[in-house]
Design an enzyme around this catalytic site. Sequence first.
Site, short mmCIF file in Angstrom:
data_model
loop_
_atom_site.label_atom_id
_atom_site.label_comp_id
_atom_site.label_asym_id
_atom_site.label_seq_id
_atom_site.Cartn_x
_atom_site.Cartn_y
_atom_site.Cartn_z
N CYS A 69 24.45 -14.36 5.41
CA CYS A 69 23.92 -15.72 5.59
C CYS A 69 25.07 -16.68 5.91
CB CYS A 69 23.18 -16.10 4.31
SG CYS A 69 22.96 -17.86 4.02
N CYS A 72 25.40 -19.85 3.85
CA CYS A 72 25.87 -19.51 2.49
C CYS A 72 27.39 -19.42 2.46
CB CYS A 72 25.31 -18.16 2.04
SG CYS A 72 23.52 -18.10 1.89
#
Length: 148
Positions: A69, A72
Site C-alpha cells: 500500500c 501506507c
Amino acid sequence: MTANVKLVCLECGTTNRAPADRVGAGPKCGTCGTKLADGKVRALDAAMLDKAARTDDLPLLVDFWAPWCGPCRMMAPQFAQAAQALGPKARLAKIDTQDHPQVSTKYNIRGIPALILFQNGREVARLAGARPAAEIEAFVRQHSRQPA
Ligand code: ZN
C-alpha cells in the site's frame, strides 16, 4: 491519590500496572525491561493487538497497513513523528494486515491505511486514509482521555 493504569508491554505481552502520574517518567516492563511508553512505533501481531486493545488504559493508536500500500508507506514517517510528539501520553503501533489478514475482518477495516484509537480496553475512534503527523497527533489528543 493516583490511579494505576494498565499497559500491555508491546514486546512481551505482559500486562503492567503503573501509577498514572509515573507514565511520563518512562516505566519499564516488569518482565522484559522494555520501556512501556517511549514514543516509538512498535509492530504488533494479531494476538498482541487483541490483548493491548482490550487492556490498555493509555491511548493506543494502531495503524493498519500493508507493504503493497503506497499511501501506507508514505504515511509511516508521519506516523513515527506523531509517536515522538505524543511521547508517553499515547502509544502508537502498527500491524501488517498482509501478515495478519484476520485483523482486517475482526476490526472491520474497509481500506488502508486505517487508524484505530483504543483506550480503556475499547475502540474510541477511527480515521481512514493517510494523514500528516500534525493531523494524527490532533486526532489522538482530541479523542483520548488522559488519566489523572
Ligand atoms: Zn515486556
